[in-house]
Design an enzyme around this catalytic site. Structure first.
Site, PDB file in Angstrom:
ATOM      1  N   LYS A 181      -8.234  -3.867   8.216  1.00 32.15           N
ATOM      2  CA  LYS A 181      -7.887  -4.153   6.819  1.00 32.15           C
ATOM      3  C   LYS A 181      -7.818  -5.661   6.574  1.00 32.15           C
ATOM      4  O   LYS A 181      -8.236  -6.147   5.514  1.00 32.15           O
ATOM      5  CB  LYS A 181      -6.552  -3.489   6.458  1.00 32.15           C
ATOM      6  CG  LYS A 181      -6.612  -1.971   6.417  1.00 32.15           C
ATOM      7  CD  LYS A 181      -7.567  -1.432   5.365  1.00 32.15           C
ATOM      8  CE  LYS A 181      -7.043  -1.615   3.962  1.00 32.15           C
ATOM      9  NZ  LYS A 181      -7.929  -0.978   2.950  1.00 32.15           N
ATOM     10  N   ASP A 227       0.519  -3.895   3.648  1.00 29.54           N
ATOM     11  CA  ASP A 227       1.455  -4.880   4.193  1.00 29.54           C
ATOM     12  C   ASP A 227       1.258  -5.093   5.690  1.00 29.54           C
ATOM     13  O   ASP A 227       1.681  -6.105   6.250  1.00 29.54           O
ATOM     14  CB  ASP A 227       2.912  -4.471   3.903  1.00 29.54           C
ATOM     15  CG  ASP A 227       3.277  -3.082   4.412  1.00 29.54           C
ATOM     16  OD1 ASP A 227       2.415  -2.402   5.002  1.00 29.54           O
ATOM     17  OD2 ASP A 227       4.440  -2.669   4.193  1.00 29.54           O
ATOM     18  N   GLU A 228       0.581  -4.154   6.352  1.00 30.50           N
ATOM     19  CA  GLU A 228       0.432  -4.241   7.805  1.00 30.50           C
ATOM     20  C   GLU A 228      -0.439  -5.420   8.251  1.00 30.50           C
ATOM     21  O   GLU A 228      -0.404  -5.806   9.416  1.00 30.50           O
ATOM     22  CB  GLU A 228      -0.112  -2.924   8.362  1.00 30.50           C
ATOM     23  CG  GLU A 228       0.836  -1.768   8.128  1.00 30.50           C
ATOM     24  CD  GLU A 228       0.478  -0.528   8.920  1.00 30.50           C
ATOM     25  OE1 GLU A 228       0.016  -0.661  10.067  1.00 30.50           O
ATOM     26  OE2 GLU A 228       0.661   0.578   8.388  1.00 30.50           O
TER      27      GLU A 228
END
Length: 340
Positions: free
Chosen positions: A155, A127-128
């Site tokens: 990511k 989610d980051e």
């Protein structure tokens, strides 16, 4: 599906997923490719070492020759890529290894998936990558990526590579983005195990800033189930958010742990906040429920109690983990903060 390659399978979520697959799919071959960095621990999987369907290969996902060898040898159909440097604090101390593993490593895996026509490639994201939310709202799959740490940026980069390999080459990728995980075998640099272990040892519990940062928590076994649903029913090219709608302020999580361990709140030590600390995460997981039929089955209260009890009962495991290199990191990162 006959054979699944799990990269980073000796880590926290990866090892729980390997165990989940072996328990639920007894005819499936599971290959665990892990470099065994500081967070990779084969003791996480000691109970499945003798399973004839489980195979461990020590190696780096950046080594394309090795990855190709593994895919050929075990006739791999599905790749689930957990392998990643994943701790925000460490990415602030030094980001190069995050770019190498999380970006270059993913690119190597995608190349191999393309070459050997892998049936499904599941990219485990976070989610980051979405950045930080205000006091209201939730992350949806169509929100723009806005990472705020080197880890999150690495990511997000990997996610974009996956999208490109799907659009350009037709590699059947699916991206999952999950909220904060907790549960057994989690490395003690993360919030919940760090607080449990420090409380058990009557050591200060370092809480960043004012402790008001909010995270959305999911039990690791619910995450493993969600990935299974994605493998079985997910559509290539899609992104699926995974969450459990358990929003907690960090300070409240810490106080809950202290209460369950009958430890005083005087152990809490507020420390200097980390740079770029996102204020709030919350996941909208409507899509995976609507399209794939998944939803979490563990209550937060049940899962946090079980997690605390696991750390109480597995002191030998975490005592080994927090020795040596981890202690050096702990002092480097928290040492000065705890003095202030």
């Amino acid at each position: 599906m006959q054979s699944i390659l799990v990269t980073g399978g000796a880590g926290f979520i990866g090892s729980n997923f390997v165990r989940y697959i072996l328990q639920n799919y007894p005819d499936l071959t599971v290959v665990n490719l892990d470099k065994l960095t500081y967070a990779g621990n084969l003791e996480n999987l000691r109970d499945v070492e003798d399973n004839p369907n489980y195979h461990f290969v020590k190696g780096d996902i950046c080594n394309q020759e090795l990855v190709e060898y593994v895919v050929r040898k075990f006739n791999v159909d599905v790749v689930v890529n957990f392998a990643a440097e994943s701790h925000v604090d460490r990415s602030i101390l030094g980001s190069e290894v995050f770019m190498r593993t999380n970006v270059i490593g993913t690119q190597v895996l995608l190349e191999v998936a393309k070459k050997y026509e892998i049936e499904k490639f599941i990219q485990i994201s976070t989610d980051e990558v979405y950045g930080s939310l205000g006091p209201t709202g939730k992350f949806t799959e169509d929100m723009p990526l806005s990472p705020n740490s080197p880890y999150a940026a690495s990511k997000a980069s990997a996610d974009l590579l996956c999208r490109a390999y799907f659009k350009t080459f037709g590699v059947p990728i699916i991206i999952t983005r999950c909220s904060n995980n907790f549960g057994p075998y989690q490395f003690p640099e993360k919030l919940i195990p760090l607080m449990i272990i420090n409380a058990l040892n009557d050591k200060p519990l370092p809480v960043y800033g004012d402790g008001e940062n909010v995270r959305d928590w999911i039990y690791v076994l619910d995450h493993c189930r969600a990935i299974d649903f994605v493998i079985q029913r997910g559509k290539p090219g899609e992104i699926y958010n995974i969450g459990a709608s358990n929003e907690w302020r960090n300070i409240d999580i810490v106080k809950l742990i202290l209460k369950k361990l009958n430890k005083p709140e005087s152990l809490i030590k507020f420390v200097k906040d980390r740079p770029g600390h996102d204020r709030r995460y919350a996941m909208d997981w409507t899509k995976i429920k609507r399209e794939l039929g998944w939803e979490p089955i563990f209550s937060f209260e049940e899962a946090i109690t079980e997690t605390i009890n696991w750390y109480i009962q597995n002191e030998d495991w975490w005592k080994k983990v927090i020795s040596g290199e981890y202690q050096n990191y702990y002092q480097l990162w928290y040492g000065e903060r705890l003095k202030n």
